[in-house]
Design a protein around this motif. Structure first.
Motif, PDB file in Angstrom:
ATOM      1  N   LYS A  65     -52.239 -17.808  90.143  1.00  0.00           N
ATOM      2  CA  LYS A  65     -53.288 -18.772  89.789  1.00  0.00           C
ATOM      3  C   LYS A  65     -52.697 -19.959  89.029  1.00  0.00           C
ATOM      4  CE  LYS A  65     -57.900 -17.191  88.582  1.00  0.00           C
ATOM      5  NZ  LYS A  65     -58.702 -16.521  87.553  1.00  0.00           N
ATOM      6  N   ILE A  68     -50.502 -22.129  91.237  1.00  0.00           N
ATOM      7  CA  ILE A  68     -51.283 -23.021  92.103  1.00  0.00           C
ATOM      8  C   ILE A  68     -51.804 -24.206  91.286  1.00  0.00           C
ATOM      9  CG2 ILE A  68     -53.398 -23.235  93.482  1.00  0.00           C
ATOM     10  CD1 ILE A  68     -53.006 -20.240  94.235  1.00  0.00           C
ATOM     11  N   ASN A 293     -53.191 -17.884  99.539  1.00  0.00           N
ATOM     12  CA  ASN A 293     -54.420 -18.549 100.002  1.00  0.00           C
ATOM     13  C   ASN A 293     -55.673 -17.867  99.476  1.00  0.00           C
ATOM     14  OD1 ASN A 293     -52.913 -20.419 101.355  1.00  0.00           O
ATOM     15  ND2 ASN A 293     -53.073 -19.394 103.346  1.00  0.00           N
ATOM     16  N   LYS A 296     -56.090 -18.933  96.045  1.00  0.00           N
ATOM     17  CA  LYS A 296     -56.492 -20.345  96.069  1.00  0.00           C
ATOM     18  C   LYS A 296     -57.990 -20.477  96.332  1.00  0.00           C
ATOM     19  CE  LYS A 296     -53.125 -23.400  97.558  1.00  0.00           C
ATOM     20  NZ  LYS A 296     -52.251 -23.810  98.663  1.00  0.00           N
ATOM     21  N   ASN A 297     -58.509 -19.646  97.228  1.00  0.00           N
ATOM     22  CA  ASN A 297     -59.930 -19.731  97.569  1.00  0.00           C
ATOM     23  C   ASN A 297     -60.840 -19.303  96.425  1.00  0.00           C
ATOM     24  OD1 ASN A 297     -59.345 -20.683 100.077  1.00  0.00           O
ATOM     25  ND2 ASN A 297     -59.317 -18.653 101.030  1.00  0.00           N
ATOM     26  N   MET A 299     -60.148 -20.061  93.181  1.00  0.00           N
ATOM     27  CA  MET A 299     -59.816 -20.828  91.984  1.00  0.00           C
ATOM     28  C   MET A 299     -61.057 -21.504  91.420  1.00  0.00           C
ATOM     29  SD  MET A 299     -56.437 -20.892  91.291  1.00  0.00           S
ATOM     30  CE  MET A 299     -55.835 -22.473  90.724  1.00  0.00           C
TER      31      MET A 299
END
Ligand code: ADP
Ligand code: MG
Length: 482
Positions: A65, A68, A293, A296-297, A299
């Motif tokens: 996390k 990113i 990913n 990321k989705n 976050m």
């Protein structure tokens, strides 16, 4: 020009953030602050023979996390390493950390100085590791006690490039780091309790030099302010030494908060040889693009994204936007509020004005404020429609908190706060007000236009304070200029 102006300072920061996982980095011991000493310590944490560590999945998720969020490169194959040293608070005799394969490389954090200017801090690496226990020197006058509850709690270490040029920049960066980890919900960012710690590497060189000076590392600062103080002290100390023809010793120093000075802890010349080697009890961890990913989705919206949204889409000024974003919970309240109103500036004023003072006066945080944002939006609408005055709105707000079942409109009516904007009724009041002062009217007509306020005040009084001041002002003016 003072001698200090001849020099430029170079600073790099190493921050440790303690992760908000339920359990420790390599065991299922509970990782919590404030438990009774030595109650959360299993044989794995102690590194007893025959025990095996297991990597905490949640800690990896948190590292990804953060990676990113700072645009770092996230490593696919992660190894762990043993860093060997002996210390009373490290019962295993080694710390499991990452050496050659940190989970993140590169990336950057943007920070803002007090004058509003931005600067970029490049990150060298972020790696996962475990904390040591705690030696307690202040409980007994003769003995040192050891509490191992903290041993094994998960940490991320964030190392920056030597990009800072002042203590003020370091302060601003730390503020940004704290905000970021709080938005990400991976660390509580509390420096006083030690969940965010920072070591500063400081050197000085002649301005324009291409070669950095010898660096000194300063530890044990327990607030952002003290990091800045320690840096400011070091800059002066190092320049004074160089000016006196002496050399800077590569050493680790500690900060003394009482007088703002630093003092030598240990020399780096005969530094520990940690004898790093790959941790034989842990398999390398693979982090796939699919996993990245997924993280990321999920976050949350980050402070810099909110800043863009607030300033560009909602047209708030930078000051307002910065204030709203400072605390995640305040921004969340604002985000809820503007689901119900498109008066973004008005909403910002309410959150940072009336609501903030209300909370401050009662020593409450916004998380403890369970007043529906929708109601604030209703009040804003009443003001925008010219139905209530600003001061009536403040009154209405306090009353609504006690009568939550009513809508703002209902309660404003019940309290008789709706202002009169019916212009024939108002016209009547204006005529009445002016007829009271025929000589003043003549004076006004002869150029004493400062009297306008007096007439408006009089008409307002006749309306019992309920006239819309803007409309009233307009009507009085028109009447006088007839
Ligand atoms: P060490 O091996 O002593 O730990 P590193 O190269 O790992 O040193 O750097 C540690 C930190 O010190 C990093 O944040 C880096 O940016 C910073 N740093 C490196 N050289 C200097 C210097 N000459 N002056 C100030 N900071 C420096
Ligand atoms: Mg280092």
């Amino acid at each position: 020009m003072s001698v200090y102006d001849k020099y430029e300072t170079v600073i790099g920061l190493e921050c440790h953030i303690q992760l908000l996982t339920k359990t420790k980095m390599y065991s299922n011991d509970v990782a919590e602050y404030g438990a009774l000493p030595n109650t959360n310590v299993s044989v794995v944490t102690l590194g007893m023979p025959g025990t095996l560590p297991v990597v905490n999945k949640r800690a990896i998720e948190f590292a990804v996390k953060l990676g990113i969020a700072v645009n770092a490169n996230i490593r696919e194959e992660n190894q762990f390493a043993r860093k060997n040293y002996f210390y009373a608070d490290l019962p295993k005799g080694y710390q499991i950390t990452q050496d050659k394969t940190p989970i993140c490389n590169g990336g950057y954090i943007m920070a803002k100085l007090k004058d509003g200017s931005d600067f970029k801090v490049n990150l060298t690496r972020i790696h996962m590791e475990e904390d040591a226990g705690k030696s307690l020197h202040d409980i007994d006058p003769f003995e040192t006690f050891v509490d191992l509850n903290r041993a094994g709690t998960p940490l991320l270490e964030i190392v920056t490039e030597p990009d800072f040029r002042s203590g003020e920049q370091a302060y601003a960066y730390l503020t940004e780091v704290r905000k970021l980890v709080r938005y990400l919900d991976i660390c509580d960012g509390n420096m006083e309790e030690g969940s965010l710690r920072c070591d500063a590497n400081i050197s000085v060189m002649l301005k324009g030099s291409k070669v950095f000076g010898k660096k000194v590392e300063v530890k044990n600062m327990n607030s952002f302010r003290n990091v800045q103080r320690a840096i400011d002290f070091e800059i002066k100390r190092q320049i004074d030494l160089i000016e006196a023809g002496e050399l800077i010793a590569g050493e680790t120093r500690s900060f003394n908060a009482d007088d703002g000075s630093t003092f030598a802890l240990r020399s780096k010349e005969n530094a520990n040889d940690y004898r790093y080697f790959p941790e034989p009890d842990l398999q390398p961890i693979l982090i796939t693009q699919i996993y990245i990913n997924e993280v990321k989705n999920n976050m949350p919206t980050l402070p810099n994204e909110l800043f863009k949204l607030y300033t560009q889409d909602y047209k708030l000024n930078e000051y307002d936007a910065t204030q709203l974003i400072d605390l995640k919970e305040v921004a969340a309240y604002y985000n809820n509020l503007i689901k119900h109103t498109s008066n973004y500036k008005g909403a910002a004023n309410w959150v940072m004005g009336t609501i903030k003072s209300y909370l401050n006066e009662r020593a409450l945080t916004i998380s403890e404020f369970n007043f529906e944002p929708k109601k604030i939006a209703e009040i804003i609408k009443l003001i925008d429609d010219g139905k209530i005055s600003n001061s009536a709105a403040q009154h209405l707000f306090l009353e609504l908190i006690n009568q939550p079942t009513k809508t703002a409109q209902q309660l404003a009516q019940d309290l008789d706060l709706i202002q009169n904007s019916d212009s024939t009724a108002l016209q009547e009041l204006v005529t009445q007000a002016l007829s009271k002062f025929p000589e003043k009217v003549t004076e006004y007509k002869n150029g004493k236009i400062g009297l306008l306020g007096m007439f408006v005040g009089e008409a307002m009084k006749l309306s019992k304070g309920k006239a819309d001041p803007k409309i009233l002002n307009q009507l009085v003016k028109e009447e006088l200029e007839k």
